[in-house]
Design an enzyme around this catalytic site. Structure first.
Site, short mmCIF file in Angstrom:
data_model
loop_
_atom_site.label_atom_id
_atom_site.label_comp_id
_atom_site.label_asym_id
_atom_site.label_seq_id
_atom_site.Cartn_x
_atom_site.Cartn_y
_atom_site.Cartn_z
CE LYS A 107 -4.24 -1.95 1.80
NZ LYS A 107 -3.92 -3.34 2.21
C1 LIG Z 1 -4.63 -4.44 1.69
C2 LIG Z 1 -3.88 -5.72 1.65
C3 LIG Z 1 -4.26 -6.80 0.81
C4 LIG Z 1 -5.52 -6.74 -0.04
O1 LIG Z 1 -5.38 -5.89 -1.15
P1 LIG Z 1 -6.69 -5.40 -1.94
O2 LIG Z 1 -6.20 -4.44 -2.96
O3 LIG Z 1 -7.58 -4.75 -0.92
O4 LIG Z 1 -7.32 -6.62 -2.53
C5 LIG Z 1 -3.49 -7.94 0.78
N1 LIG Z 1 -2.38 -8.05 1.55
C6 LIG Z 1 -1.98 -7.06 2.38
C7 LIG Z 1 -0.76 -7.26 3.21
C8 LIG Z 1 -2.70 -5.86 2.45
O5 LIG Z 1 -2.30 -4.89 3.29
#
Ligand SMILES: *Cc1c(COP(=O)(O)O)cnc(C)c1O
Length: 435
Positions: A107
């Site tokens: 993210k």
């Molecule tokens: C947010 C997150 C996900 C999921 O990603 P999406 O784009 O919401 O499907 C998977 N793994 C981790 C570690 C995350 O922080």
């Protein structure tokens, strides 16, 4: 580039407006009016371009007139300050490591890109970015927006409901980052944020946007690492398959958008924990979210994934054509822990619970489709295992090395504002904070 609301095709805005609004007025998600196709020549020669030029070429269509090319290149360079290594696990199987950023989760890419966009986009007043987090989003957003002028960030998290590392990532920066520790659950936090967007007085008095993956500025830069991976693979007649551990389905949507633009990816696998709305949808054709269960892959504890409507739009709401490109499987906590231990023993590689589910999905697909030698399978490793160390079996914990940045972080003291889950309390805090 123009964006339409998926709830009202007539509501059309430019990129900058879509970023500032977050959601369209009728709560529809923004979606590009037209998806650009990259030239064959560019795709075939992708190895000859550097990563910044690739990203610029990929994303500039989506930004249009909202930012100059020079500003955009600046933003890309400020975002991509770390690598996305492709770690070979076994013959034809790779882990695409997306956790080398400042808060050790993928993210970081979207959060930093969005922060830099808001910094450059012209608006008159201070803007407040409000976000509810079940863990990783809060840290990435706090870090990405830290000290960005004219932007105030408010992160709501459930008191006692996130890991120690995650809490410190949100609550030790200070400056323009406010950590609100809410007496309640993640669902309470999300409800509070929803109410903020519905409140007429707050909407009138403050300029508020969201930094969840519904925001196009967080979503689109997630295309970068798919292009980077294909560049590194040097695709020579292989079929390429990506498995993506999915919660809100933003990361996988970005990958599917790459394919729609011409990037040679043969198939996608959406791998989920027991919150399995999409695997059930793909199997039975019915979209029926159930109550959300807590799991050890908690960033994916979502049963009504907000980005799935974007995937449906990309496939003209036709489940049969979607099935050609997408498979979906779900896995339990026990299967997740078992594979983490097995992979460590067999390959000396430590998965986090989310990446582990991505790996399981890839194995299942390869097994079902009679594994062929001309296939390369890549799963996304979305977080560093240290972030989830408290979910690991005891004997396993000492195998995970603590990065120095985390050691330093844990020494800092948290500063939070404690609020109940009563909306009135949050509202008066927001109004006072912005005086
Ligand atoms: C947010 C997150 C996900 C999921 O990603 P999406 O784009 O919401 O499907 C998977 N793994 C981790 C570690 C995350 O922080």
């Amino acid at each position: 580039m123009l964006y339409k609301s998926l709830k009202n095709y007539e509501h059309i805005v430019m990129f900058d407006k879509a970023v500032i609004n977050g959601l369209a007025p009728n709560k529809g998600l923004y979606y590009p009016v037209k998806i650009p196709i990259l030239s064959n020549n560019f795709i075939e020669n992708i190895q000859n371009y550097n990563i910044f030029d690739i990203c610029l070429k990929v994303i500039k269509y989506y930004i249009g007139e909202s930012l100059s090319e020079k500003d955009l290149l600046d933003i890309i360079q400020n975002t991509l300050t770390f690598q996305f290594p492709l770690h070979k696990i076994d013959d034809n199987i790779y882990s695409l490591e997306l956790f080398h950023g400042p808060t050790l989760a993928f993210k970081d890419v979207g959060a930093k890109f969005m922060a830099c966009c808001l910094e450059k986009i012209q608006y008159n007043n201070k803007i407040t970015v409000i976000v509810a987090t079940s863990g990783d989003t809060g840290g990435a957003v706090a870090n990405g927006f830290y000290k960005i002028s004219n932007v105030e960030v408010v992160v709501l998290y459930p008191s006692g409901g996130i890991s120690n590392i995650q809490e410190k990532q949100i609550s030790t920066l200070g400056d323009n980052i406010k950590a609100l520790e809410i007496e309640g659950t993640f669902d309470d936090c999300q409800k509070l944020v929803k109410n903020v967007f519905l409140d007429q007085e707050l909407q009138k008095k403050l300029k508020i946007t969201s930094a969840n993956s519904i925001n196009v500025a967080r979503l689109l830069p997630q295309m970068f690492y798919y292009f980077d991976a294909i560049k590194k693979i040097q695709n020579k007649g292989y079929e390429i398959i990506f498995s993506i551990p999915s919660g809100n389905f933003g990361n996988i949507f970005a990958g599917m958008l790459c394919k729609a633009m011409g990037l040679p990816i043969n198939h996608f696998i959406a791998s989920t924990n027991i919150n399995d709305t999409i695997p059930r949808y793909m199997k039975y054709g019915k979209y029926e979210p159930k109550k959300t269960y807590s799991t050890i892959s908690n960033a994916m504890d979502i049963s009504d994934p907000s980005n799935f409507v974007r995937i449906q739009e990309l496939y003209n709401n036709d489940i049969f054509s979607l099935k050609k490109d997408l498979s979906a499987y779900s896995f339990s906590d026990q299967e997740t822990l078992d594979i983490i231990i097995k992979v460590q023993k067999k390959y000396n590689y430590i998965l986090d619970p989310h990446g582990a589910i991505g790996y399981l999905g890839l194995l299942k697909y390869l097994y079902k489709s009679n594994y062929k030698n001309n296939v390369i399978g890549i799963f996304l490793e979305t977080a560093h295992p240290i972030k989830f160390i408290d979910k690991m079996p005891n004997f396993f914990r000492k195998k995970i090395n603590m990065p120095i940045s985390i050691e330093k972080l844990l020494l800092k003291n948290k500063k939070t504002i404690k609020l109940s889950n009563n909306f009135k309390e949050l509202k008066s805090w927001l109004l006072n904070n912005n005086k």
